[in-house]
Design a protein around this motif. Structure first.
Motif, mmCIF file in Angstrom:
data_model
loop_
_atom_site.group_PDB
_atom_site.id
_atom_site.type_symbol
_atom_site.label_atom_id
_atom_site.label_comp_id
_atom_site.label_asym_id
_atom_site.label_seq_id
_atom_site.Cartn_x
_atom_site.Cartn_y
_atom_site.Cartn_z
ATOM 1 N N ARG A 133 0.833 -1.210 0.000
ATOM 2 C CA ARG A 133 0.000 0.000 0.000
ATOM 3 C C ARG A 133 0.865 1.256 0.000
ATOM 4 O O ARG A 133 0.591 2.213 -0.725
ATOM 5 N N ALA A 134 1.944 1.222 0.768
ATOM 6 C CA ALA A 134 2.826 2.392 0.827
ATOM 7 C C ALA A 134 3.516 2.639 -0.515
ATOM 8 O O ALA A 134 3.893 3.777 -0.826
ATOM 9 N N ALA A 135 3.672 1.572 -1.294
ATOM 10 C CA ALA A 135 4.367 1.720 -2.582
ATOM 11 C C ALA A 135 3.438 2.180 -3.708
ATOM 12 O O ALA A 135 3.898 2.680 -4.735
ATOM 13 N N LEU A 136 2.126 2.008 -3.515
ATOM 14 C CA LEU A 136 1.182 2.333 -4.592
ATOM 15 C C LEU A 136 0.770 3.800 -4.518
ATOM 16 O O LEU A 136 -0.347 4.132 -4.131
ATOM 17 N N LEU A 137 1.684 4.664 -4.891
ATOM 18 C CA LEU A 137 1.427 6.100 -4.846
ATOM 19 C C LEU A 137 1.027 6.599 -6.232
ATOM 20 O O LEU A 137 1.498 6.072 -7.255
ATOM 21 N N PRO A 138 0.157 7.618 -6.287
ATOM 22 C CA PRO A 138 -0.295 8.131 -7.588
ATOM 23 C C PRO A 138 0.886 8.485 -8.495
ATOM 24 O O PRO A 138 1.863 9.087 -8.026
ATOM 25 N N GLY A 139 0.788 8.078 -9.747
ATOM 26 C CA GLY A 139 1.833 8.403 -10.718
ATOM 27 C C GLY A 139 2.966 7.406 -10.773
ATOM 28 O O GLY A 139 3.727 7.386 -11.742
ATOM 29 N N ARG A 140 3.091 6.570 -9.751
ATOM 30 C CA ARG A 140 4.129 5.534 -9.782
ATOM 31 C C ARG A 140 3.813 4.515 -10.879
ATOM 32 O O ARG A 140 2.659 4.213 -11.145
ATOM 33 N N HIS A 141 4.871 3.972 -11.463
ATOM 34 C CA HIS A 141 4.695 2.913 -12.458
ATOM 35 C C HIS A 141 4.965 1.569 -11.776
ATOM 36 O O HIS A 141 6.062 1.328 -11.286
ATOM 37 N N VAL A 142 3.938 0.734 -11.754
ATOM 38 C CA VAL A 142 4.010 -0.545 -11.052
ATOM 39 C C VAL A 142 3.994 -1.675 -12.072
ATOM 40 O O VAL A 142 3.129 -1.720 -12.948
ATOM 41 N N LEU A 143 4.948 -2.575 -11.938
ATOM 42 C CA LEU A 143 4.959 -3.794 -12.758
ATOM 43 C C LEU A 143 4.429 -4.931 -11.899
ATOM 44 O O LEU A 143 4.977 -5.221 -10.831
ATOM 45 N N VAL A 144 3.356 -5.575 -12.360
ATOM 46 C CA VAL A 144 2.816 -6.737 -11.667
ATOM 47 C C VAL A 144 3.102 -7.954 -12.541
ATOM 48 O O VAL A 144 2.720 -7.984 -13.716
ATOM 49 N N ARG A 179 11.191 -1.060 -20.143
ATOM 50 C CA ARG A 179 10.563 0.109 -19.531
ATOM 51 C C ARG A 179 11.122 0.327 -18.131
ATOM 52 O O ARG A 179 11.625 -0.620 -17.518
ATOM 53 N N ALA A 180 10.994 1.559 -17.689
ATOM 54 C CA ALA A 180 11.409 1.892 -16.319
ATOM 55 C C ALA A 180 10.190 1.804 -15.419
ATOM 56 O O ALA A 180 9.115 2.316 -15.768
ATOM 57 N N VAL A 181 10.324 1.139 -14.294
ATOM 58 C CA VAL A 181 9.215 1.036 -13.344
ATOM 59 C C VAL A 181 9.727 1.361 -11.943
ATOM 60 O O VAL A 181 10.917 1.245 -11.661
ATOM 61 N N ASP A 182 8.788 1.767 -11.083
ATOM 62 C CA ASP A 182 9.160 2.130 -9.707
ATOM 63 C C ASP A 182 9.040 0.962 -8.735
ATOM 64 O O ASP A 182 9.789 0.871 -7.771
ATOM 65 N N THR A 183 8.060 0.125 -8.975
ATOM 66 C CA THR A 183 7.743 -0.952 -8.034
ATOM 67 C C THR A 183 7.474 -2.230 -8.828
ATOM 68 O O THR A 183 6.835 -2.177 -9.887
ATOM 69 N N VAL A 184 7.948 -3.354 -8.313
ATOM 70 C CA VAL A 184 7.700 -4.649 -8.951
ATOM 71 C C VAL A 184 7.026 -5.560 -7.933
ATOM 72 O O VAL A 184 7.508 -5.711 -6.804
ATOM 73 N N VAL A 185 5.916 -6.152 -8.343
ATOM 74 C CA VAL A 185 5.199 -7.091 -7.475
ATOM 75 C C VAL A 185 5.096 -8.426 -8.199
ATOM 76 O O VAL A 185 4.647 -8.477 -9.351
#
Ligand SMILES: Cc1cc2nc3c(=O)[nH]c(=O)nc-3n(C[C@H](O)[C@H](O)[C@H](O)COP(=O)(O)OP(=O)(O)OC[C@H]3O[C@@H](n4cnc5c(N)ncnc54)[C@H](O)[C@@H]3O)c2cc1C
Length: 237
Positions: A21-32, A115-121
């Motif tokens: 939840r702390a990582a899911l900030l608006p505008g962040r790019h998340v790779l799932v 691609r560049a991403v901020d968070t990987v799940v």
């Protein structure tokens, strides 16, 4: 090789949920990675929170193994309508620290794109942890989990019953009438609760056991749409 800026996230318990939840900030790019139930719900939650989302799935559709191609295509449509960059038939081939953006990652996909991403799940499914039972005499070979009979009595590899031992939940590979008696693993919490009652009955009434035959069911919420499944839909189409 560079070390990754922070670990790839997974979701198993409450602490994981807080971290995610702390990582899911608006505008962040998340790779799932993985578009099963968990990956799908994480992607939807990330979109709800204003993240950009890339969702990578090795199979041809989300949830293909669980609900088949028709329902899988419907789910793919939900993700894409919500603005998720869903890549099916695709895997991650490389993941490394992003040299230009200290905290991020540079990911390469099997379709050749990067691609560049901020968070990987990573949401790649669960495997029953039965290694510690390898030399126990219980049947933990084959398709995973602990093999049981219809009354959830645990079996030896030769198919005989281990007296006084039952299994229930994600770890129990038990025959089900809807699978024509083939032992199956069912990873839903309703199943865990219903199997627990049957396993307890078997232990308390060994001369009068009753088979596990509850109809499996689960639901998932994606973008305000509730998917409900009853039975064992795999291979139904
Ligand atoms: C993030 C997430 C979301 C989910 N959402 C849904 C949902 O919406 N709907 C749904 O139906 N299902 C959902 N599931 C699946 C559901 O949680 C499982 O099917 C259910 O928890 C299975 O219950 P269980 O008791 O078999 O296993 P678990 O809940 O995994 O419990 C097993 C316990 O055994 C412990 N353990 C493991 N090895 C040992 C050992 N050697 N000795 C002692 N203890 C041990 C573990 O630490 C754990 O506490 C979700 C799962 C996850 C991870």
């Amino acid at each position: 090789a560079r070390t990754l800026p922070r670990p790839v996230l997974t979701l198993r318990g409450r602490d994981d949920a807080r971290t995610l939840r702390a990582a899911l900030l608006p505008g962040r790019h998340v790779l799932v990675i993985g578009a099963g139930f968990l990956g799908g719900e994480i992607a939807a939650a990330a979109r709800d929170r204003g993240c950009r989302v890339t969702l990578v799935e090795a199979a041809g559709q989300p949830l293909l193994r669980v609900v088949g191609a028709v329902a899988g295509a419907f789910v793919a449509g939900l993700h894409r309508e919500a603005g998720v960059d869903l890549r099916t038939g695709t895997t991650v081939t490389d993941l490394r620290a992003e040299p230009d953006a200290g905290a991020g990652y540079r990911v390469t996909l099997s379709d050749g794109t990067t691609r560049a991403v901020d968070t990987v799940v990573a949401a790649l499914g669960a495997v029953p942890a039965t290694d510690w039972l390898t030399d126990s005499g219980l049947d933990v070979t084959g398709a995973g989990g602990v093999r049981c009979d219809p009354f959830l009595r645990v079996l030896r590899p030769d198919g005989t019953v281990v007296p006084g031992v039952t299994a229930a939940g994600d770890v129990a590979r038990a025959p089900h009438p809807l699978a024509d008696g083939v032992p199956v693993l069912i990873g839903h919490w309703t199943n865990a609760i219903e199997q627990a009652a049957v396993a307890a009955h078997t232990l308390l009434h060994p001369r009068d056991p009753r088979p596990y035959d509850a109809v499996p069911s689960f639901w998932a919420d994606l973008y305000g749409v509730r998917l409900r499944s009853v039975g064992l839909p795999a291979g139904a189409e």
